[in-house]
Scaffold this motif. Structure first.
Motif, PDB file in Angstrom:
ATOM      1  N   CYS A 104      -8.564   5.683  -3.272  1.00 55.11           N
ATOM      2  CA  CYS A 104      -9.322   4.456  -3.061  1.00 55.11           C
ATOM      3  C   CYS A 104      -9.926   4.464  -1.655  1.00 55.11           C
ATOM      4  O   CYS A 104      -9.678   5.365  -0.857  1.00 55.11           O
ATOM      5  N   ARG A 105     -10.716   3.452  -1.396  1.00 51.60           N
ATOM      6  CA  ARG A 105     -11.387   3.351  -0.109  1.00 51.60           C
ATOM      7  C   ARG A 105     -10.393   3.211   1.046  1.00 51.60           C
ATOM      8  O   ARG A 105     -10.625   3.712   2.139  1.00 51.60           O
ATOM      9  N   ARG A 106      -9.275   2.552   0.795  1.00 53.00           N
ATOM     10  CA  ARG A 106      -8.263   2.394   1.861  1.00 53.00           C
ATOM     11  C   ARG A 106      -7.699   3.752   2.275  1.00 53.00           C
ATOM     12  O   ARG A 106      -7.432   3.981   3.456  1.00 53.00           O
ATOM     13  N   ASP A 107      -7.541   4.663   1.319  1.00 51.17           N
ATOM     14  CA  ASP A 107      -7.111   6.025   1.664  1.00 51.17           C
ATOM     15  C   ASP A 107      -8.097   6.673   2.627  1.00 51.17           C
ATOM     16  O   ASP A 107      -7.716   7.287   3.618  1.00 51.17           O
ATOM     17  N   LEU A 108      -9.394   6.526   2.324  1.00 51.76           N
ATOM     18  CA  LEU A 108     -10.424   7.134   3.168  1.00 51.76           C
ATOM     19  C   LEU A 108     -10.445   6.510   4.562  1.00 51.76           C
ATOM     20  O   LEU A 108     -10.660   7.206   5.553  1.00 51.76           O
ATOM     21  N   ILE A 109     -10.210   5.206   4.638  1.00 52.73           N
ATOM     22  CA  ILE A 109     -10.191   4.531   5.940  1.00 52.73           C
ATOM     23  C   ILE A 109      -9.069   5.101   6.806  1.00 52.73           C
ATOM     24  O   ILE A 109      -9.265   5.404   7.990  1.00 52.73           O
ATOM     25  N   VAL A 110      -7.893   5.253   6.220  1.00 53.69           N
ATOM     26  CA  VAL A 110      -6.758   5.794   6.975  1.00 53.69           C
ATOM     27  C   VAL A 110      -7.047   7.240   7.377  1.00 53.69           C
ATOM     28  O   VAL A 110      -6.737   7.654   8.497  1.00 53.69           O
ATOM     29  N   MET A 111      -7.674   8.000   6.484  1.00 49.95           N
ATOM     30  CA  MET A 111      -8.000   9.398   6.802  1.00 49.95           C
ATOM     31  C   MET A 111      -8.981   9.497   7.971  1.00 49.95           C
ATOM     32  O   MET A 111      -8.835  10.357   8.841  1.00 49.95           O
ATOM     33  N   VAL A 112      -9.969   8.626   7.996  1.00 50.57           N
ATOM     34  CA  VAL A 112     -10.929   8.620   9.103  1.00 50.57           C
ATOM     35  C   VAL A 112     -10.205   8.299  10.414  1.00 50.57           C
ATOM     36  O   VAL A 112     -10.429   8.946  11.447  1.00 50.57           O
TER      37      VAL A 112
ATOM     38  N   GLN B 141       0.838  -1.196   0.000  1.00 51.91           N
ATOM     39  CA  GLN B 141       0.000   0.000   0.000  1.00 51.91           C
ATOM     40  C   GLN B 141       0.878   1.253   0.000  1.00 51.91           C
ATOM     41  O   GLN B 141       2.087   1.183   0.159  1.00 51.91           O
ATOM     42  N   ARG B 142       0.219   2.384  -0.134  1.00 54.06           N
ATOM     43  CA  ARG B 142       0.947   3.653  -0.143  1.00 54.06           C
ATOM     44  C   ARG B 142       1.682   3.841   1.174  1.00 54.06           C
ATOM     45  O   ARG B 142       1.198   3.451   2.233  1.00 54.06           O
ATOM     46  N   ARG B 143       2.840   4.466   1.105  1.00 53.36           N
ATOM     47  CA  ARG B 143       3.720   4.587   2.277  1.00 53.36           C
ATOM     48  C   ARG B 143       3.068   5.355   3.426  1.00 53.36           C
ATOM     49  O   ARG B 143       3.253   5.032   4.595  1.00 53.36           O
ATOM     50  N   TRP B 144       2.273   6.373   3.110  1.00 53.14           N
ATOM     51  CA  TRP B 144       1.681   7.171   4.181  1.00 53.14           C
ATOM     52  C   TRP B 144       0.658   6.377   4.987  1.00 53.14           C
ATOM     53  O   TRP B 144       0.373   6.713   6.129  1.00 53.14           O
ATOM     54  N   HIS B 145       0.135   5.299   4.406  1.00 58.91           N
ATOM     55  CA  HIS B 145      -0.769   4.444   5.169  1.00 58.91           C
ATOM     56  C   HIS B 145      -0.034   3.828   6.354  1.00 58.91           C
ATOM     57  O   HIS B 145      -0.500   3.904   7.494  1.00 58.91           O
ATOM     58  N   SER B 146       1.106   3.219   6.067  1.00 63.30           N
ATOM     59  CA  SER B 146       1.848   2.568   7.159  1.00 63.30           C
ATOM     60  C   SER B 146       2.341   3.589   8.174  1.00 63.30           C
ATOM     61  O   SER B 146       2.317   3.339   9.384  1.00 63.30           O
ATOM     62  N   LEU B 147       2.752   4.762   7.698  1.00 59.39           N
ATOM     63  CA  LEU B 147       3.183   5.810   8.632  1.00 59.39           C
ATOM     64  C   LEU B 147       2.017   6.306   9.489  1.00 59.39           C
ATOM     65  O   LEU B 147       2.180   6.576  10.686  1.00 59.39           O
ATOM     66  N   GLY B 148       0.841   6.419   8.884  1.00 61.63           N
ATOM     67  CA  GLY B 148      -0.347   6.832   9.629  1.00 61.63           C
ATOM     68  C   GLY B 148      -0.697   5.845  10.725  1.00 61.63           C
ATOM     69  O   GLY B 148      -0.968   6.226  11.870  1.00 61.63           O
TER      70      GLY B 148
END
Length: 193
Positions: free
Chosen positions: A114-122, A35-42
């Motif tokens: 994508c939806r995974r981006d929104l999940i991490v943002m929430v 996944q995108r790197r900022w997901h894991s950092l988040g």
């Protein structure tokens, strides 16, 4: 002196520990799922935040810091006028928090793919709200205390709700990443929508 944790503090620390565990699982799923790197950092930042919350609950750091701030104000002779200082801090916190939230929300939603981006943002938004709640509890202005700790116990509901939001988002994220790895490539592009 630090007091031993109450039963409620132990429960909260256990919930925070569970949030930390699921955030770390979401981080490893993000890394292994490409996944995108900022997901894991988040997820890592959220895990650190809730680990700090658990430690603060177990050690009674929040009460200790609040009492220490009051002692500093008494020593400086500013305790009598603390309401003015606290009001300015609350106003600054609210304006700064609202400005940052709006700016980050706008930028993030435009960048969401994508939806995974929104999940991490929430989850990150819930983590930001948890930080704001902690700051409000530390500033401890009388009317804020009445709202947070009064008969409705808004503090408990906010704390529990934000923790459960991050927990649910992390669990859902893990499920989405794992299911994306199992799907054939052709259906992955449709699943991102």
């Amino acid at each position: 002196m630090l007091e031993p944790p109450s039963l409620l503090s132990l429960f909260a620390a256990a919930l925070y520990g569970l949030v930390v565990l699921v955030c770390l699982l979401a981080m490893t799923s993000s890394i292994s799922g490409g996944q995108r790197r900022w997901h894991s950092l988040g997820w890592l930042m959220l895990g650190i935040l809730f680990l700090g919350c658990a430690a603060a609950r177990m050690l009674g750091l929040e009460e200790f810091l609040r009492d220490s701030l009051r002692d500093v104000l008494r020593t400086d002779g500013a305790y009598g006028s603390r309401r003015d200082l606290q009001s300015m801090l609350i106003a600054a916190l609210l304006v700064l928090g609202a400005t940052i939230s709006c700016w980050l929300g706008y930028r993030s939603l435009r960048a969401a793919r994508c939806r995974r981006d929104l999940i991490v943002m929430v989850a990150l938004a819930a983590g930001g709200a948890m930080i704001a709640l902690l700051m409000l509890r530390l500033i401890s202005l009388h009317w804020i205390d009445v709202v947070l700790f009064g008969p409705l116990k808004i503090n408990w509901f906010a704390d529990l709700g934000l923790s459960c939001t991050v927990l649910a988002a992390a669990a859902y994220y893990i499920r989405r990443v794992r299911s994306a790895k199992l799907r054939p490539r052709a259906s992955r592009s449709r699943a991102r929508r």
